[in-house]
Design a protein around this motif. Structure first.
Motif, PDB file in Angstrom:
ATOM      1  N   GLY A 124     -31.263-105.948   0.634  1.00 35.33           N
ATOM      2  CA  GLY A 124     -32.181-105.916  -0.493  1.00 35.33           C
ATOM      3  C   GLY A 124     -33.506-105.287  -0.147  1.00 35.33           C
ATOM      4  N   THR A 125     -34.381-105.232  -1.151  1.00 41.36           N
ATOM      5  CA  THR A 125     -35.675-104.582  -1.004  1.00 41.36           C
ATOM      6  C   THR A 125     -36.793-105.551  -1.388  1.00 41.36           C
ATOM      7  N   PRO A 126     -37.726-105.833  -0.480  1.00 43.63           N
ATOM      8  CA  PRO A 126     -38.877-106.668  -0.846  1.00 43.63           C
ATOM      9  C   PRO A 126     -39.725-105.962  -1.899  1.00 43.63           C
ATOM     10  N   ILE A 127     -40.076-106.684  -2.934  1.00 44.85           N
ATOM     11  CA  ILE A 127     -40.892-106.095  -4.003  1.00 44.85           C
ATOM     12  C   ILE A 127     -41.520-107.218  -4.811  1.00 44.85           C
ATOM     13  N   LYS A 128     -42.704-107.001  -5.324  1.00 48.91           N
ATOM     14  CA  LYS A 128     -43.405-108.032  -6.089  1.00 48.91           C
ATOM     15  C   LYS A 128     -43.116-107.897  -7.585  1.00 48.91           C
ATOM     16  N   PRO A 129     -43.147-109.015  -8.303  1.00 51.68           N
ATOM     17  CA  PRO A 129     -42.973-108.949  -9.757  1.00 51.68           C
ATOM     18  C   PRO A 129     -44.113-108.173 -10.405  1.00 51.68           C
ATOM     19  N   GLN A 130     -43.818-107.540 -11.531  1.00 49.01           N
ATOM     20  CA  GLN A 130     -44.844-106.850 -12.309  1.00 49.01           C
ATOM     21  C   GLN A 130     -45.364-107.785 -13.395  1.00 49.01           C
ATOM     22  N   PRO A 131     -46.674-107.857 -13.563  1.00 44.83           N
ATOM     23  CA  PRO A 131     -47.256-108.844 -14.482  1.00 44.83           C
ATOM     24  C   PRO A 131     -46.896-108.608 -15.947  1.00 44.83           C
ATOM     25  N   LEU A 132     -46.814-109.694 -16.694  1.00 39.96           N
ATOM     26  CA  LEU A 132     -46.718-109.668 -18.144  1.00 39.96           C
ATOM     27  C   LEU A 132     -48.092-109.984 -18.728  1.00 39.96           C
ATOM     28  N   ASP A 133     -48.370-109.459 -19.905  1.00 40.79           N
ATOM     29  CA  ASP A 133     -49.672-109.651 -20.545  1.00 40.79           C
ATOM     30  C   ASP A 133     -49.721-110.958 -21.327  1.00 40.79           C
ATOM     31  N   ASP A 134     -50.828-111.679 -21.185  1.00 43.28           N
ATOM     32  CA  ASP A 134     -51.085-112.895 -21.969  1.00 43.28           C
ATOM     33  C   ASP A 134     -49.872-113.833 -21.965  1.00 43.28           C
ATOM     34  N   PRO A 135     -49.426-114.265 -20.806  1.00 48.13           N
ATOM     35  CA  PRO A 135     -48.199-115.067 -20.740  1.00 48.13           C
ATOM     36  C   PRO A 135     -48.393-116.488 -21.251  1.00 48.13           C
ATOM     37  N   PHE A 136     -47.292-117.087 -21.694  1.00 42.57           N
ATOM     38  CA  PHE A 136     -47.326-118.483 -22.151  1.00 42.57           C
ATOM     39  C   PHE A 136     -45.950-119.103 -21.960  1.00 42.57           C
ATOM     40  N   LEU A 137     -45.942-120.430 -21.860  1.00 42.73           N
ATOM     41  CA  LEU A 137     -44.700-121.173 -21.660  1.00 42.73           C
ATOM     42  C   LEU A 137     -43.999-121.387 -22.992  1.00 42.73           C
ATOM     43  N   VAL A 138     -42.704-121.129 -23.019  1.00 45.29           N
ATOM     44  CA  VAL A 138     -41.881-121.418 -24.189  1.00 45.29           C
ATOM     45  C   VAL A 138     -41.246-122.798 -24.050  1.00 45.29           C
ATOM     46  N   SER A 139     -40.575-123.034 -22.917  1.00 40.88           N
ATOM     47  CA  SER A 139     -39.937-124.327 -22.683  1.00 40.88           C
ATOM     48  C   SER A 139     -39.630-124.473 -21.207  1.00 40.88           C
ATOM     49  N   ALA A 140     -39.636-125.708 -20.731  1.00 45.03           N
ATOM     50  CA  ALA A 140     -39.258-126.017 -19.356  1.00 45.03           C
ATOM     51  C   ALA A 140     -38.290-127.189 -19.369  1.00 45.03           C
ATOM     52  N   ASN A 141     -37.330-127.151 -18.465  1.00 43.21           N
ATOM     53  CA  ASN A 141     -36.280-128.162 -18.413  1.00 43.21           C
ATOM     54  C   ASN A 141     -36.608-129.209 -17.351  1.00 43.21           C
ATOM     55  N   PRO A 142     -36.933-130.429 -17.758  1.00 48.54           N
ATOM     56  CA  PRO A 142     -37.305-131.460 -16.764  1.00 48.54           C
ATOM     57  C   PRO A 142     -36.166-131.823 -15.822  1.00 48.54           C
ATOM     58  N   LYS A 143     -34.909-131.663 -16.257  1.00 44.52           N
ATOM     59  CA  LYS A 143     -33.775-131.965 -15.373  1.00 44.52           C
ATOM     60  C   LYS A 143     -33.726-130.992 -14.200  1.00 44.52           C
ATOM     61  N   VAL A 144     -34.086-129.739 -14.445  1.00 39.90           N
ATOM     62  CA  VAL A 144     -34.094-128.762 -13.357  1.00 39.90           C
ATOM     63  C   VAL A 144     -35.303-129.004 -12.459  1.00 39.90           C
ATOM     64  N   CYS A 145     -36.414-129.439 -13.051  1.00 42.40           N
ATOM     65  CA  CYS A 145     -37.555-129.850 -12.229  1.00 42.40           C
ATOM     66  C   CYS A 145     -37.134-130.922 -11.232  1.00 42.40           C
ATOM     67  N   GLU A 146     -36.307-131.846 -11.700  1.00 44.69           N
ATOM     68  CA  GLU A 146     -35.852-132.941 -10.838  1.00 44.69           C
ATOM     69  C   GLU A 146     -35.028-132.414  -9.671  1.00 44.69           C
ATOM     70  N   LEU A 147     -34.199-131.387  -9.913  1.00 45.56           N
ATOM     71  CA  LEU A 147     -33.412-130.799  -8.830  1.00 45.56           C
ATOM     72  C   LEU A 147     -34.313-130.277  -7.719  1.00 45.56           C
ATOM     73  N   LEU A 148     -35.433-129.700  -8.130  1.00 44.53           N
ATOM     74  CA  LEU A 148     -36.364-129.092  -7.176  1.00 44.53           C
ATOM     75  C   LEU A 148     -37.391-130.073  -6.643  1.00 44.53           C
ATOM     76  N   GLU A 149     -37.366-131.305  -7.175  1.00 46.57           N
ATOM     77  CA  GLU A 149     -38.383-132.317  -6.853  1.00 46.57           C
ATOM     78  C   GLU A 149     -39.768-131.848  -7.293  1.00 46.57           C
ATOM     79  N   LEU A 150     -39.814-131.123  -8.387  1.00 44.89           N
ATOM     80  CA  LEU A 150     -41.057-130.592  -8.940  1.00 44.89           C
ATOM     81  C   LEU A 150     -41.524-131.479 -10.084  1.00 44.89           C
ATOM     82  N   ASP A 151     -42.781-131.863 -10.065  1.00 41.44           N
ATOM     83  CA  ASP A 151     -43.356-132.648 -11.150  1.00 41.44           C
ATOM     84  C   ASP A 151     -43.327-131.813 -12.434  1.00 41.44           C
TER      85      ASP A 151
END
Length: 492
Positions: free
Chosen positions: A21-48
């Motif tokens: 693969g090739t190391p590369i950084k993401p390109q920014p999006l303008d004025d970003p906002f959250l649509v939805s987050a899944n708390p069950k997947v947060c739990e998998l990652l141990e993320l609050d």
């Protein structure tokens, strides 16, 4: 539960040679906002889960900020697309950001879809749109709720960045979480470019990181044989699960096939509404190569392509033997799934014609697949022979159904499962809710207007599709006629 900054990363894949693969950084999006987050997947990652609404989270996963422990990489692979080998594939609009290591020793890939241009974007723009991101977000939650192996989606984010498809749409990102992003196409790439030492390295990586049951002290021939046997087994189980719930993937190219047997790369998928074994969910699939009833054969075709790519590591007889086991494994898994759907504990010879007669009946009368089995799951044995009225909305002609219900009732008398246990098994095997295309489309249309209510409601229901959810009964109803004919393509 941890903050984002407290997650532990162990980026094993990025430590492999540069050909991967090739190391590369993401390109920014303008004025970003959250649509939805899944708390069950947060739990998998141990993320609050609180972290998902922070400015740092939103900026990090839209390319506007960085995490020092991540190592963004566009993975290189190839694959067969609609049966033709394409050497130009790879992560064209996504990046493997890193691998989170949890306190219980589980490692999770964090992958960002819609992250911008990479060396493998070809003529694309490297972006994803809100429409496709919501479809994958909800589908991965739905499949997990059904107990089917799948990648997960942590969150969907959107922006004011315009992305040009058939119309101008909002640029979005989806955070995909998976045990691994290794595809059949990773092995095909190394085989067709004759990088056989790297092919062996990738096989060793897969075994050491994901197939713990394979004895690390065994000789290479034994380990690689067991590796391929495991992939065949996992794939057979996955296809059996798809067929039992009426799920059509739509684009079963080898680059969309997970070596861990995960449902992978959601595009123009669809769940059956009316039972149609030849259902084609991808309107770009003109030949019907990936129709619902073709999925078992296509999976075998894909496994054969993988087996060919592994010939530097495996003897032909070992490959052929593994491939020959596929049909048996598939039939065993599918038969078990279908017996569970009908509440049958023992396997009997008469079950095959019982299933065949039912499918023929459902096809002829275009019966809603999910609603039929869910309705059947609530009828006691003593009432079956006089229960056809329960199916009134689903059948045009109840007479053939009455004949089948009588045969089914007679079959149950030969089974050792109690009626109470049978109904419990059936309710746990036949979902009330699936992600119907028209529901996903309505959620998308509302989200494009800034209303994410339906996305959240569907997420809640689909995570527990066997429950009743009395406040959301309309989600379980037959779709309107327009909802059965929506055209879904690969467009992202």
């Amino acid at each position: 539960m941890k903050k984002l900054s407290e997650l532990i990363f162990n980026n094993t894949f990025s430590h492999l040679p540069a050909v991967f693969g090739t190391p590369i950084k993401p390109q920014p999006l303008d004025d970003p906002f959250l649509v939805s987050a899944n708390p069950k997947v947060c739990e998998l990652l141990e993320l609050d889960p609180v972290q998902t609404s922070t400015e740092y989270f939103i900026n990090l996963f839209t390319g506007n900020d960085q995490h020092s422990a991540m190592a963004p990489l566009a993975m290189k692979y190839t694959g067969h697309q609609f049966g033709q080998y394409n050497p130009e594939l790879g992560d064209g609009r996504g990046l493997l950001l890193g691998e989170v290591l949890t306190s219980y020793g589980q490692k999770w890939d964090i992958h960002l879809k819609g992250s911008g241009l990479t060396p493998y974007s070809r003529q694309g723009d490297g972006r994803a749109v809100l429409r496709s991101s919501i479809r994958e977000y909800l589908a991965s939650a739905a499949m997990d709720g059904l107990g089917i192996k799948t990648t997960h989606a942590l969150a969907v984010l959107s922006s004011n960045t315009p992305v040009f498809r058939e119309t101008v749409e909002r640029g979005a990102t989806l955070i995909r979480v998976a045990e691994s992003h290794l595809r059949f196409g990773h092995f095909e790439y190394l085989f067709y470019t004759q990088q056989h030492s790297e092919l062996k390295l990738l096989a060793d990586y897969l075994i050491s990181n994901h197939f713990a049951d394979i004895d690390s002290k065994a000789d290479d021939a034994t380990r690689y044989r067991q590796m391929f046997n495991t992939i065949v087994f996992l794939t057979a189980q996955l296809i059996a699960d798809w067929q039992a719930v009426g799920f059509a993937h739509g684009v079963m190219n080898t680059d969309n096939m997970s070596v861990l047997g995960l449902t992978f790369d959601y595009g123009p998928y669809g769940f059956l509404d009316d039972y149609d074994p030849g259902f084609i969910c991808n309107h770009s699939d003109y030949s019907g190569r990936y129709a619902f009833n073709q999925q078992p054969n296509i999976a075998l075709w894909n496994l054969s392509a993988l087996g060919y790519a592994l010939t530097p590591l495996l003897e032909k007889d070992d490959i052929d033997h593994a491939l020959e086991s596929y049909q048996i494994l598939l039939q065993q898994a599918y038969s078990k799934n279908m017996r569970n759907k009908l509440g049958l504990k023992e396997k009997r010879e008469q079950d095959t014609p019982l299933f065949a007669n039912l499918f023929d009946l459902m096809k002829k009368q275009a019966v809603d697949y999910t609603l039929f089995f869910r309705t059947l799951s609530s009828i006691p044995h003593a009432e079956l022979k006089t229960s056809s009225h329960h199916f009134q909305p689903l059948f045009k002609n109840l007479a053939p159904l009455e004949v089948w219900l009588s045969l089914y009732a007679d079959r149950l008398e030969k089974d050792s499962l109690s009626d109470t246990d049978r109904l419990a098994l059936m309710r746990a095997s036949n979902p009330k809710f699936i992600l119907r295309n028209y529901l996903a489309q309505q959620a998308i249309e509302q989200a494009e207007k800034g209303d994410f209510t339906l996305v959240e409601q569907l997420l809640k229901v689909l995570q527990n599709p066997f429950d009743e959810h009395p406040g959301f009964a309309t989600f379980a109803e037959q779709p309107p006629e327009w909802g059965k004919t929506l055209e879904i393509s690969c467009s992202s």
